[in-house]
Design a protein around this motif. Structure first.
Motif, PDB file in Angstrom:
ATOM      1  N   ASN A  24       0.965  -1.227  -0.047  1.00  0.00           N
ATOM      2  CA  ASN A  24      -0.062  -0.029   0.187  1.00  0.00           C
ATOM      3  C   ASN A  24       0.727   1.353   0.030  1.00  0.00           C
ATOM      4  N   ASN A  25       1.692   1.369  -0.958  1.00  0.00           N
ATOM      5  CA  ASN A  25       2.662   2.530  -0.883  1.00  0.00           C
ATOM      6  C   ASN A  25       2.271   3.581  -1.567  1.00  0.00           C
ATOM      7  N   ASP A  26       0.938   3.642  -1.852  1.00  0.00           N
ATOM      8  CA  ASP A  26       0.278   4.779  -2.557  1.00  0.00           C
ATOM      9  C   ASP A  26      -0.520   5.619  -1.625  1.00  0.00           C
ATOM     10  N   ILE A  27      -0.431   5.372  -0.310  1.00  0.00           N
ATOM     11  CA  ILE A  27      -1.162   6.186   0.387  1.00  0.00           C
ATOM     12  C   ILE A  27      -0.630   7.379   0.927  1.00  0.00           C
ATOM     13  N   MET A  59       7.354   3.966   6.545  1.00  0.00           N
ATOM     14  CA  MET A  59       7.026   5.303   5.745  1.00  0.00           C
ATOM     15  C   MET A  59       8.203   5.647   4.883  1.00  0.00           C
ATOM     16  N   ARG A  60       9.324   5.601   5.811  1.00  0.00           N
ATOM     17  CA  ARG A  60      10.793   6.109   5.077  1.00  0.00           C
ATOM     18  C   ARG A  60      11.054   5.190   3.926  1.00  0.00           C
ATOM     19  N   ASP A  61      10.881   3.870   4.117  1.00  0.00           N
ATOM     20  CA  ASP A  61      11.209   3.139   2.816  1.00  0.00           C
ATOM     21  C   ASP A  61      10.409   3.169   1.724  1.00  0.00           C
ATOM     22  N   ASN A  62       9.161   3.595   1.882  1.00  0.00           N
ATOM     23  CA  ASN A  62       8.072   3.634   0.877  1.00  0.00           C
ATOM     24  C   ASN A  62       7.760   5.027   0.498  1.00  0.00           C
ATOM     25  N   ASN A  63       8.761   5.948   1.184  1.00  0.00           N
ATOM     26  CA  ASN A  63       8.555   7.422   0.613  1.00  0.00           C
ATOM     27  C   ASN A  63       7.099   8.080   0.875  1.00  0.00           C
ATOM     28  N   ILE A  64       6.502   7.576   2.067  1.00  0.00           N
ATOM     29  CA  ILE A  64       5.234   8.123   2.472  1.00  0.00           C
ATOM     30  C   ILE A  64       5.788   9.356   3.520  1.00  0.00           C
ATOM     31  N   GLN A  65       5.044  10.668   3.494  1.00  0.00           N
ATOM     32  CA  GLN A  65       5.864  11.490   4.083  1.00  0.00           C
ATOM     33  C   GLN A  65       4.756  11.986   5.241  1.00  0.00           C
ATOM     34  N   ASN A  66       3.672  11.901   5.160  1.00  0.00           N
ATOM     35  CA  ASN A  66       2.645  12.610   6.310  1.00  0.00           C
ATOM     36  C   ASN A  66       2.231  11.641   7.559  1.00  0.00           C
ATOM     37  N   LEU A  67       2.590  12.209   8.580  1.00  0.00           N
ATOM     38  CA  LEU A  67       2.043  11.325   9.780  1.00  0.00           C
ATOM     39  C   LEU A  67       1.305  12.324  10.841  1.00  0.00           C
ATOM     40  N   VAL A  68       0.051  11.803  11.242  1.00  0.00           N
ATOM     41  CA  VAL A  68      -0.499  12.518  12.332  1.00  0.00           C
ATOM     42  C   VAL A  68      -0.513  11.634  13.300  1.00  0.00           C
ATOM     43  N   PHE A  69       0.218  12.148  14.502  1.00  0.00           N
ATOM     44  CA  PHE A  69       0.428  11.279  15.744  1.00  0.00           C
ATOM     45  C   PHE A  69      -0.661  11.770  16.640  1.00  0.00           C
ATOM     46  N   SER A  70      -1.302  10.778  17.360  1.00  0.00           N
ATOM     47  CA  SER A  70      -2.108  10.700  18.369  1.00  0.00           C
ATOM     48  C   SER A  70      -1.384  10.781  19.764  1.00  0.00           C
ATOM     49  N   SER A  71      -1.264  12.128  20.020  1.00  0.00           N
ATOM     50  CA  SER A  71      -0.527  12.486  21.280  1.00  0.00           C
ATOM     51  C   SER A  71      -1.466  12.690  22.564  1.00  0.00           C
ATOM     52  N   LYS A 124      14.088  14.683  11.231  1.00  0.00           N
ATOM     53  CA  LYS A 124      15.548  15.451  11.098  1.00  0.00           C
ATOM     54  C   LYS A 124      16.178  14.638  10.017  1.00  0.00           C
ATOM     55  N   ALA A 125      15.960  13.281   9.919  1.00  0.00           N
ATOM     56  CA  ALA A 125      16.872  12.436   8.982  1.00  0.00           C
ATOM     57  C   ALA A 125      16.241  11.816   7.978  1.00  0.00           C
ATOM     58  N   SER A 126      14.998  12.390   7.634  1.00  0.00           N
ATOM     59  CA  SER A 126      14.329  11.831   6.500  1.00  0.00           C
ATOM     60  C   SER A 126      13.437  12.932   5.894  1.00  0.00           C
ATOM     61  N   ASP A 127      12.764  12.752   5.261  1.00  0.00           N
ATOM     62  CA  ASP A 127      11.517  13.661   4.211  1.00  0.00           C
ATOM     63  C   ASP A 127      10.216  13.469   4.921  1.00  0.00           C
ATOM     64  N   ILE A 128      10.290  13.012   6.007  1.00  0.00           N
ATOM     65  CA  ILE A 128       8.874  12.640   6.837  1.00  0.00           C
ATOM     66  C   ILE A 128       8.366  14.032   7.857  1.00  0.00           C
TER      67      ILE A 128
END
Length: 343
Positions: free
Chosen positions: A72-75, A112-124, A166-170
Motif C-alpha cells: 500500500n505504498n500509494d497512501i 514510511m521512510r522506505d516507501n516514501n510516505i511523508q505525512n504522519l498525524v500522531f495521536s499524542s 530530521k533524518a528523512s523527508d517525513i
C-alpha cells in the motif's frame, strides 16, 4: 486520496474514519483488535455508506508492517492511533506499554521512510505536560517528567518522530488531546472498552445501566474547588474533525515547519463530580458512586489553551459537557439494547 488509520476500529480511530470518509478520503485500517471489534467496520459503513478496508495484524510485528506498506505504498498519509492508553494499567504493566507503543511507532516510521510516505498525524496526549505549572496549558508549556509510563510513551514517541523527521523527508503533526468523551450521534459507534473501563465516562454509563455496581471517585482531597481532579473534556467528534484538518494541512503543504504540535481541548476544565452531576441531569438518574483513595499517575488539574489550534487550524471544539455525556449515554443504551436483542 488513501489514508491509513492505525487503531481505526478503536474509539477515537473509528470516529476519525467516519469523518475522513465523509470528506471523501479512502481509508485503510490496521488494527490488532486488542481493545475493539471488527464489527465496528459494519457500523462505520452504516453511518457513511462506505466500507473501509480492515487488515488485522499487530504493528509490533516488523515484517507484517513492512509487507503492508509495500503493498500500500500509494497512501497519502498515516494517522497513528494504535497504542495502549490506560494510565493506571501502564503503572502496573510498564514493559507492555513501552513495547507496544514504541515498537509499533518505529515500525511505522521505518516503513514510511522506505516507501516514501511523508505525512504522519500522531495521536499524542496532554499527559506529556505532566502536572503543568500554569493553566490553561499552551503548546509552549514545558514537557515535564511524565506521571505514568503511558504518558512517557507519548513523550518518547514525539521525540522519536522529531528525530526521524530530521533524518528523512517525513513530516509530522502531533495532536495533544485532552480528555475525549461522548459518541457519534447515530449511537452506532462510541467508547467500548473491553473489560473494566479505565476512563470516567464509560464507567459512569456502565454504572448507570447496571453493569457496574458502583463508580469509584479516586480522591476528593485535591486542591480543587470540590476536591476532585479537573480535566478538559472534549467531544470525540470534535476531536476526529481535527485529524481530518491536520491530514489536509499536510497534503496541501500548508505546514509551517516539519513537526507541528497542537492542543485539542475546549479550554474549560470540569471536575469529576461536575461530570457526574451533568450526567445525572441529562439522564434523570442518580449514580451510585463512592469516594476512594487517590489513583497513582493522576494529575490534579489540567485544561487546554486551544487558541493556537483555533487560529492555525481553523478548528474549534463545539459541543458542551451536557451534550457530550448525553451522547455517551445514548450510545451505551443503544449498545446494550443491541446485545439484549441478540440473545
Amino acid at each position: 486520496m488513501k489514508i491509513l488509520v492505525t487503531g481505526g476500529t478503536g474509539y477515537i480511530g473509528s470516529h476519525t474514519v467516519v469523518e475522513l470518509q465523509n470528506k471523501g478520503f479512502e481509508v485503510l485500517i490496521v488494527d490488532n483488535l486488542s481493545n475493539s471489534s471488527a464489527e465496528i467496520v459494519d457500523n462505520i459503513e452504516k453511518i457513511t455508506g462506505t466500507r473501509p478496508v480492515l487488515e488485522v495484524f499487530d504493528l509490533v510485528d516488523r515484517e507484517k508492517t513492512a509487507d503492508f506498506f509495500q503493498r500500500n505504498n500509494d497512501i497519502a498519509g498515516v494517522i497513528h492511533f494504535a497504542a495502549y492508553k490506560a494510565v493506571g494499567e501502564s503503572v502496573e504493566k510498564p514493559l507492555m506499554y513501552y513495547r507496544n507503543n514504541l515498537v509499533s511507532l518505529m515500525n511505522i516510521l521505518e516503513s514510511m521512510r522506505d516507501n516514501n510516505i511523508q505525512n504522519l498525524v500522531f495521536s499524542s496526549s496532554c499527559t506529556v505536560y505532566g502536572q503543568p505549572d500554569e493553566l490553561p496549558v499552551s503548546e509552549k508549556a514545558p514537557i515535564k517528567k511524565a506521571e505514568s509510563p503511558y504518558g512517557n510513551t507519548k513523550q518518547i514517541s514525539e521525540e522519536i518522530i522529531q528525530d526521524t523527521i530530521k533524518a528523512s523527508d517525513i513530516h509530522g503533526i502531533a495532536l495533544r488531546y485532552f480528555n475525549p468523551i461522548g459518541a457519534h450521534e447515530s449511537a452506532l459507534i462510541g467508547e467500548l472498552p473491553l473489560g473494566v473501563p479505565n476512563n470516567l465516562v464509560p464507567f459512569i454509563t456502565q454504572t448507570a445501566i447496571g453493569i457496574r455496581d458502583q463508580l469509584k471517585v479516586f480522591g476528593n482531597d485535591y486542591p480543587t474547588p470540590d476536591g476532585t481532579p479537573i480535566r478538559d473534556y472534549i467531544h470525540v467528534v470534535d476531536l476526529a474533525k481535527a485529524h481530518v484538518i491536520a491530514v489536509d494541512r499536510m497534503i496541501q503543504d500548508k505546514m509551517k515547519k516539519p513537526f507541528e504540535v497542537f492542543n485539542l481541548g475546549t479550554g474549560k476544565g470540569y471536575s469529576v463530580l461536575e461530570v457526574i452531576k451533568a450526567f445525572e441531569k441529562v439522564s434523570g438518574l442518580k449514580l451510585n458512586y463512592k469516594i476512594v483513595g487517590r489513583r497513582e499517575g493522576d494529575v490534579i488539574q489540567v485544561w487546554a489553551d486551544p487558541s493556537f489550534s483555533n487560529r492555525e487550524l481553523g478548528w474549534k471544539a463545539e459541543k458542551g459537557l451536557e451534550e457530550m455525556v448525553a451522547s455517551a449515554w445514548k450510545w451505551e443504551q443503544a449498545y446494550r439494547k443491541k446485545l439484549a436483542d441478540k440473545q
